[in-house]
Design a protein around this motif. Structure first.
Motif, PDB file in Angstrom:
ATOM      1  N   THR A  91      31.765  41.468  45.213  1.00  0.00           N
ATOM      2  CA  THR A  91      31.604  42.472  45.554  1.00  0.00           C
ATOM      3  C   THR A  91      30.580  42.790  44.460  1.00  0.00           C
ATOM      4  OG1 THR A  91      33.618  42.817  46.701  1.00  0.00           O
ATOM      5  CG2 THR A  91      32.438  44.920  46.190  1.00  0.00           C
ATOM      6  N   ILE A  92      30.906  42.752  43.155  1.00  0.00           N
ATOM      7  CA  ILE A  92      30.067  43.478  42.075  1.00  0.00           C
ATOM      8  C   ILE A  92      28.775  42.779  41.906  1.00  0.00           C
ATOM      9  CG2 ILE A  92      30.747  42.209  39.902  1.00  0.00           C
ATOM     10  CD1 ILE A  92      31.442  44.841  38.654  1.00  0.00           C
ATOM     11  N   ALA A 112      34.468  47.038  43.419  1.00  0.00           N
ATOM     12  CA  ALA A 112      35.563  46.057  43.118  1.00  0.00           C
ATOM     13  C   ALA A 112      36.827  46.320  43.003  1.00  0.00           C
ATOM     14  CB  ALA A 112      35.162  45.423  41.630  1.00  0.00           C
ATOM     15  N   VAL A 113      37.185  47.595  42.585  1.00  0.00           N
ATOM     16  CA  VAL A 113      38.368  48.104  42.965  1.00  0.00           C
ATOM     17  C   VAL A 113      38.802  48.284  44.224  1.00  0.00           C
ATOM     18  CG1 VAL A 113      39.893  50.289  42.287  1.00  0.00           C
ATOM     19  CG2 VAL A 113      38.470  49.133  40.535  1.00  0.00           C
ATOM     20  N   THR A 135      37.102  36.234  52.498  1.00  0.00           N
ATOM     21  CA  THR A 135      36.250  37.001  51.718  1.00  0.00           C
ATOM     22  C   THR A 135      35.842  38.256  52.490  1.00  0.00           C
ATOM     23  OG1 THR A 135      34.302  35.803  52.433  1.00  0.00           O
ATOM     24  CG2 THR A 135      34.933  35.279  50.197  1.00  0.00           C
ATOM     25  N   MET A 136      36.955  38.649  53.365  1.00  0.00           N
ATOM     26  CA  MET A 136      36.712  39.789  54.217  1.00  0.00           C
ATOM     27  C   MET A 136      36.756  41.321  53.193  1.00  0.00           C
ATOM     28  SD  MET A 136      35.525  41.052  57.096  1.00  0.00           S
ATOM     29  CE  MET A 136      36.064  40.398  58.742  1.00  0.00           C
ATOM     30  N   PRO A 137      37.592  41.185  52.347  1.00  0.00           N
ATOM     31  CA  PRO A 137      37.523  42.440  51.236  1.00  0.00           C
ATOM     32  C   PRO A 137      36.089  42.642  50.666  1.00  0.00           C
ATOM     33  CG  PRO A 137      39.590  41.226  51.011  1.00  0.00           C
ATOM     34  CD  PRO A 137      38.598  40.190  51.871  1.00  0.00           C
ATOM     35  N   PHE A 138      35.488  41.440  50.352  1.00  0.00           N
ATOM     36  CA  PHE A 138      34.344  41.512  49.768  1.00  0.00           C
ATOM     37  C   PHE A 138      33.333  41.986  50.815  1.00  0.00           C
ATOM     38  CE2 PHE A 138      30.578  38.430  50.294  1.00  0.00           C
ATOM     39  CZ  PHE A 138      29.632  38.963  49.623  1.00  0.00           C
TER      40      PHE A 138
END
Lengths: 309, 309, 309
Positions: free
Chosen positions: A243-244, A266-267, A289-292
């Motif tokens: 993400t970052i 990122a949080v 990697t769905m949260p990303f």
């Protein structure tokens, strides 16, 4: 002459496939791709072979399909194939899973093309979305088709019967290095360190961001009271790194006024990991990697109307 | 001069935040926003404070993010923040929920910007979609992070173990007034009446439509055999009010030939409420204003090809 | 003169409604529509009447709504109504289901218009997506509203309690003919054969593709280890037929280089059927034609960037 062209062509395919492996990290660098293959080999040599073949299949599928040569050479049609090949072999059992992996690599490339068309009006990348959806469908088919044998840890459980238990020891060192390894599903300290070296090889800035994101995500997961084993295995960290990378570097126009949006994203990836773990529990599926993807999309879409983000 | 500008600026922010509270009702009117705050104060003063602060945070986030000043001043970046602040405080427990509410207000504004970009090619508003998805994710994180403590009534339950029981007394008067209050989660007759007054203050037509939609939705829910307690608490009504506002007035071009599409949309919102209650049961989540969003989208999208609707 | 126009108008509506029935098969042919009605009559006469009325309601709704006359005359606003009317009557109980069917036919037409607008920027058809989502919502409302009585076989079950059992006899002949019948929910050999005749009447090529897709899907489902009763009832086949129609013929520009994409898409529809069966188990919902929609979209979207597919 003809022969020279053919070998040139082969070299391009080879390079595109290595870049497909590095593009999982949003990095276009064939050496980094090669370093990742080494990191995977430490964990398992057959796994590193299927990883490369999956990426190659993605490249070939895109070529046969008639996709844009430049996009193919950047590895943009093969990173989803890389991950779906890897995930299929790791989350399924039986020898037939190698065949399923190759099949999934073909579909992942086709799905990637479809998602590129879908996201075009919004000028936002489709990231690893195709691989995630594809893998969730392949794993879920195991409940209805005997050919698909999911590993035992992917057990469906009603959320009604779930009790949060965060007890147990915390290993921050393990959590740190495995967060990097988990990008390629590697629950292994040395693999994580080698991948980190591959990231630094491509870009010192990204290397620093990876370390930064991992620390931030570990602290966030710790203070928010996450399950210790997940934290120690790096399962709260890998999405934060990606993400970052996306929000603070790769899709960043360097004119943004607010320095900490990558940090915030990122949080948020940590929170989305916790939520998705819950949403997927009744299906026994991993969040991959769905949260990303979701936290990156949140910021990339929002920036179109909030340019300072 | 400088000072005058600053205070002007502050006034604009203040007005935009009050409008953010009224925009929940699809109304741009700071006095209506103030009247709603009074209605919330009757229920709980801290709740009305967090409501205003959440809206203010939405406004400030949009300003820092560099969003369009006109849209900000209309409260269009703060109504999702208003609702997510409110929902967070009401559906979570523990003092830390006040911090989560402020955090959610920031994310809601960013999410709103993202959704505006996503819906732009379709020329259809994103309504309260960002707040709903955000709140569902925040509440669901509670199963995996100790920091998030969901209230006891949000209990996941497998649909296999659900038995519909519609027995019990019906209180139509309560159902009527609470339908209006439930737009802001207020299970309170007086709050409902004050909000209705706020709606009439902004537009007599909307006030009449609110009464009309509430009666229609109560009758529909009654004759379709809904659970009595939900009906009496106004939980079948608030989505119908918002839907008829959107379909029959706010996004209505006054050239439509068919007079009863708003009515049909309101009835559909009742059906969607019943369906969503079922879909969300395994996760213990409330439908929030998703029935309003879905039934309004159904008609706003369809009107592009069926202009008479 | 006036009268003549009216009867002309009536004829157009009648023809559009028959075409709506054939458009379920992606065929625009009123005779094929009529043959399908005969096939349904063999199964149940009231069912064939509601099928025609549902299609007619879709046509009329589109006309009143002011939709494009040409699209209406092609049956493009009525095929979703056809299916939702049919599905409502078959998956619900009680006499009130006939009223719900008529209601659902209206909404299906409106939903179709909305989806046409949503998919316009992508130049991809919305297929039967509106009817599927609508039917899932209507069936799921039965858990909360007494007016909706779902049939007993639609029983929600947690995936945690599911055990795959593929034992039992296989009837390939039944599986073959019922695959065709199941496009219209007809678990009947003769109905399947008559529909096949209707397909051949419209296009010999489509008829051959239907046979081809059915055989392919039966073999795929058999070798992948699917449940025998589902296979013998044609429940793995009907999506494959529709998928190969869409991918290899109807939305095919005849310049594609790769001959077997339709075949691949048909196999993928089998996999998606297995996955969706699992995803929907906790809600007790049937997959309807969603496997067809998803696998067709996969290829139609991808072709925009991979023209050879």
């Amino acid at each position: 002459m003809q022969k020279h062209q053919v070998s040139n062509n082969t070299l391009t395919m080879f390079s595109a496939s290595l870049k497909g492996i590095s593009q999982v990290l949003l990095i276009e660098n064939s050496v980094t791709g090669l370093i990742v293959l080494v990191a995977i080999s430490i964990y398992s040599v057959p796994l590193s072979i299927i990883t490369f073949i999956s990426s190659l299949i993605g490249t070939v599928t895109a070529k046969i399909g008639g996709a844009d040569e430049k996009l193919i050479s950047q590895g943009l049609f093969s990173f989803n194939s890389t991950l779906s090949g890897l995930a299929t072999v790791l989350f399924l059992e039986g020898n037939q899973r190698w065949i399923i992996a190759l099949f999934s690599a073909v579909i992942a490339a086709i799905f990637t093309a479809g998602m590129m068309h879908l996201t075009k009006p919004f000028d936002v990348p489709s990231l690893t979305f195709p691989y995630i959806i594809l893998t969730w469908f392949l794993l879920t088919a195991s409940h209805r088709l005997q050919f698909f044998e999911a590993i035992n840890s992917l057990v469906p459980q009603g959320l009604a019967y779930w009790h949060l238990d965060i007890s147990g020891p915390i290993d921050f060192i393990s959590g740190f290095t495995k967060s990097i390894g988990q990008i390629y599903f590697l629950d292994n300290i040395w693999s994580g360190l080698i991948i980190l070296a591959g990231i630094f090889f491509a870009s010192r800035r990204l290397g620093m961001l990876a370390i930064y994101a991992t620390i931030i995500s570990l602290l966030a997961a710790y203070y928010l009271g996450s399950e210790r084993p997940l934290l120690s295995s790096g399962l709260y960290g890998y999405n934060a790194i990606l993400t970052i990378f996306a929000v603070s570097d790769v899709f960043h126009n360097r004119k943004k006024l607010i320095p900490f949006t990558g940090l915030l994203a990122a949080v948020i990836s940590v929170l989305i990991t916790a939520s998705l773990d819950s949403f997927l529990l009744p299906y026994g599926l991993p969040p991959l990697t769905m949260p990303f993807v979701l936290s990156t999309w949140l910021f990339l879409f929002a920036r179109k109307l909030m340019p300072n983000l």
